[in-house]
Design an enzyme around this catalytic site. Sequence first.
Site, PDB file in Angstrom:
ATOM      1  N   LYS A   1       0.857  -1.186   0.000  1.00 11.99           N
ATOM      2  CA  LYS A   1       0.000   0.000   0.000  1.00 11.99           C
ATOM      3  C   LYS A   1       0.896   1.241   0.000  1.00 11.99           C
ATOM      4  O   LYS A   1       2.023   1.157   0.423  1.00 11.99           O
ATOM      5  CB  LYS A   1      -0.891   0.015   1.253  1.00 11.99           C
TER       6      LYS A   1
ATOM      7  N   HIS B   1      -6.806 -13.565  -7.077  1.00 11.21           N
ATOM      8  CA  HIS B   1      -7.609 -12.601  -6.324  1.00 11.21           C
ATOM      9  C   HIS B   1      -9.042 -12.640  -6.839  1.00 11.21           C
ATOM     10  O   HIS B   1      -9.269 -12.843  -8.026  1.00 11.21           O
ATOM     11  CB  HIS B   1      -7.032 -11.190  -6.463  1.00 11.21           C
TER      12      HIS B   1
END
Length: 458
Positions: free
Chosen positions: A168, A287
Amino acid sequence: IASVVFKAGVKDYRLTYYTPEYETKDTDILAAFRVTPQPGVPAEEAGAAVAAESSTGTWTTVWTDGLTNLDRYKGRCYHIEAXVGEENQYIAYVAYPLDLFEEGSVTNMFTSIVGNVFGFKALRALRLEDLRIPTAYSKTFQGPPHGIQVERDKLNKYGRPLLGCTIKPKLGLSAKNYGRAVYECLRGGLDFTKDDENVNSQPFMRWRDRFVFCAEAIYKAQAETGEIKGHYLNATAGTCEEMMKRAAFARELGVPIVMHDYLTGGFTANTTLAHYCRDNGLLLHIHRAMHAVIDRQKNHGMHFRVLAKALRMSGGDHIHAGTVVGKLEGEREMTLGFVDLLRDDYIEKDRSRGIFFTQDWVSMPGVLPVASGGIHVWHMPALTEIFGDDSVLQFGGGTLGHPWGNAPGAVANRVALEACVQARNEGRDLAREGNEIIREACNWSPGLAAACEVWKEI
């Protein structure tokens, strides 16, 4: 004579497609649908309509029905039960003959079973709760590129869950700074770092630059720690050709694992990539971006366990599966139900865990469930207990949010995990003594103590 043989017009589906006396075959694909009929539509008609529309039926009688053997090819609604605790909801069980499906194609299976029927007028809502994939069909799929045991052997990591971290901020970092964050996390003790699902190849960071800097980070961290490291390089792209180009470049760099968004990318692309990964020794992290669009409504869409089964057939070595704790909470028993469907070879029917059918995967490799989303060091005992050794625990903010930086954040997670695994192996009860185990570990890890201080209220 023609009027006897061929009677034009609309007829009730249940006359043809509702067959409560039908004995299911071992080769049938079985589906459990949660049906909410429109007012005034009988449950049998609604269930039969689902069977018809997702197999051979159309809205009216057609001449060409006479040219086929309907009894051989039609889907059959063979059982209907009222859904417990829900008004005007039924579970309709439908059996599909195997001949209706193309071998080795999840795409075709879904196009048939859920392609058209969900917009059907007679139904207020429809949800596919579970599928039973017969051995005869599952054997036409390669399944996961490698599976759990081969992955452990490749990574030389045994007896504990694996640790990951999503880098992130997920959008906006340059490739060089991104690679730096990857290095710090891996150096601190994580096994994997991860591209976010929407990191593909944007103007601020093109895929090739990211791949190169991440590979450098992996090799540097491996050299310093003596452990095998990986970063899930997201190969998802706008075309299959571009996706394969990215996967091929990852292979040239010698990294162990790539990644794909299987729902937005599509099952055809996913199966193509999974075949490439097996042929070229790459692990494949999956994912599930977009899953909640399909699985969040309780009465319409598809349950995630169906998407999970489909992924095991299409191919993937890891898949995100919710956390049971953290920000994306899933119901514990239901989550563990589909976690077992991903990992185990044989799963018994168990309605309390949402498993409508006994599923035998006949030695198809298993998929590691990934727990990710809002989890931190205080959750470690619960995660270790719930998911067991065969899992990947992913702490994004729970690593990068550490007050001392990324590497100490990684250290804190690794120390917490090792403490939990050791405590469990010594026979301690993680569910009851979890907080105490973490507090004890803080005494010999200042990094963990700092992490515990930051997230103690959450």
